[in-house]
Design a protein around this motif. Structure first.
Motif, PDB file in Angstrom:
ATOM      1  N   LEU A   1       5.043 -11.488 -10.721  1.00 42.16           N
ATOM      2  CA  LEU A   1       5.682 -11.959  -9.499  1.00 42.16           C
ATOM      3  C   LEU A   1       4.673 -11.990  -8.357  1.00 42.16           C
ATOM      4  CD1 LEU A   1       8.973  -9.859  -9.756  1.00 42.16           C
ATOM      5  CD2 LEU A   1       8.667 -12.285 -10.311  1.00 42.16           C
ATOM      6  N   PRO A   2       4.942 -12.797  -7.318  1.00 39.73           N
ATOM      7  CA  PRO A   2       4.040 -12.796  -6.159  1.00 39.73           C
ATOM      8  C   PRO A   2       4.125 -11.466  -5.420  1.00 39.73           C
ATOM      9  CG  PRO A   2       6.008 -14.076  -5.691  1.00 39.73           C
ATOM     10  CD  PRO A   2       6.080 -13.684  -7.150  1.00 39.73           C
ATOM     11  N   GLN A   3       3.073 -11.125  -4.718  1.00 39.41           N
ATOM     12  CA  GLN A   3       3.050  -9.887  -3.942  1.00 39.41           C
ATOM     13  C   GLN A   3       3.728 -10.093  -2.596  1.00 39.41           C
ATOM     14  OE1 GLN A   3      -1.163  -8.999  -3.691  1.00 39.41           O
ATOM     15  NE2 GLN A   3      -1.103  -7.843  -5.593  1.00 39.41           N
ATOM     16  N   VAL A   4       4.188  -8.989  -1.995  1.00 36.26           N
ATOM     17  CA  VAL A   4       4.737  -9.031  -0.644  1.00 36.26           C
ATOM     18  C   VAL A   4       3.684  -9.643   0.280  1.00 36.26           C
ATOM     19  CG1 VAL A   4       5.479  -7.609   1.311  1.00 36.26           C
ATOM     20  CG2 VAL A   4       6.324  -7.105  -0.989  1.00 36.26           C
ATOM     21  N   GLY A   5       4.105 -10.554   1.123  1.00 35.55           N
ATOM     22  CA  GLY A   5       3.194 -11.235   2.037  1.00 35.55           C
ATOM     23  C   GLY A   5       2.744 -12.600   1.553  1.00 35.55           C
ATOM     24  N   THR A   6       2.952 -12.891   0.265  1.00 35.64           N
ATOM     25  CA  THR A   6       2.564 -14.176  -0.299  1.00 35.64           C
ATOM     26  C   THR A   6       3.472 -15.280   0.244  1.00 35.64           C
ATOM     27  OG1 THR A   6       1.837 -13.120  -2.352  1.00 35.64           O
ATOM     28  CG2 THR A   6       2.309 -15.482  -2.469  1.00 35.64           C
ATOM     29  N   GLU A   7       2.875 -16.416   0.578  1.00 32.43           N
ATOM     30  CA  GLU A   7       3.650 -17.589   0.981  1.00 32.43           C
ATOM     31  C   GLU A   7       3.992 -18.372  -0.289  1.00 32.43           C
ATOM     32  OE1 GLU A   7       4.717 -18.668   4.033  1.00 32.43           O
ATOM     33  OE2 GLU A   7       3.839 -16.936   5.070  1.00 32.43           O
ATOM     34  N   VAL A   8       5.283 -18.644  -0.485  1.00 34.29           N
ATOM     35  CA  VAL A   8       5.726 -19.458  -1.615  1.00 34.29           C
ATOM     36  C   VAL A   8       6.197 -20.805  -1.083  1.00 34.29           C
ATOM     37  CG1 VAL A   8       6.299 -17.523  -3.150  1.00 34.29           C
ATOM     38  CG2 VAL A   8       8.033 -18.402  -1.575  1.00 34.29           C
TER      39      VAL A   8
END
Length: 129
Positions: free
Chosen positions: A45-52
């Motif tokens: 999963l993407p990390q906290v703070g990542t822009e999706v």
């Protein structure tokens, strides 16, 4: 037929969206998706703070059958990640809509929600798959 939660939104890539507030949504994969994948053994999963970005890859799930991309149903910043899935991805197989949630996104464009499917539309779509 796989379970679909009323009043939630769905993507054609088999992600669900639970609207938490005007600016936050919780995202996971549908019961239909987890049943098609089979036993999940790994989730990235993407990390906290990542822009999706809506309709772009945000991670992967690996099952005993295949590795599949996860697509973000909305654009925004990841503000929470379900870290339990790192050690226990099989939670998604047993509880895709509650304990198996993946990320919470602070959405940057709430109008994107109108492009998603209703529960009824998704149920019809999944039947055609």
């Amino acid at each position: 037929m796989s379970k679909v939660v009323e009043n939630w939104l769905y993507s054609k890539e088999h992600e669900w969206v639970e609207v938490l507030s005007e600016t936050r949504v919780r995202v996971g994969i549908t019961d239909f998706a987890q049943s098609q994948l089979g036993d999940l053994v790994f989730v990235e999963l993407p990390q906290v703070g990542t822009e999706v970005v809506a309709n772009q890859t945000m991670g992967t799930v690996e099952s005993v059958k295949a590795v599949s991309d996860l697509f973000s149903p909305v654009s925004g910043k990841v503000v929470e990640v379900n870290s339990e899935l790192e050690d226990s991805p099989e939670i998604i197989n047993t509880d895709a809509y509650q304990k198996g949630w993946m990320i919470v996104v602070e959405i940057s464009d709430p109008s994107e929600l109108s492009e998603l499917l209703t529960a009824e539309q998704y149920a019809e779509f999944a039947l055609e798959e």
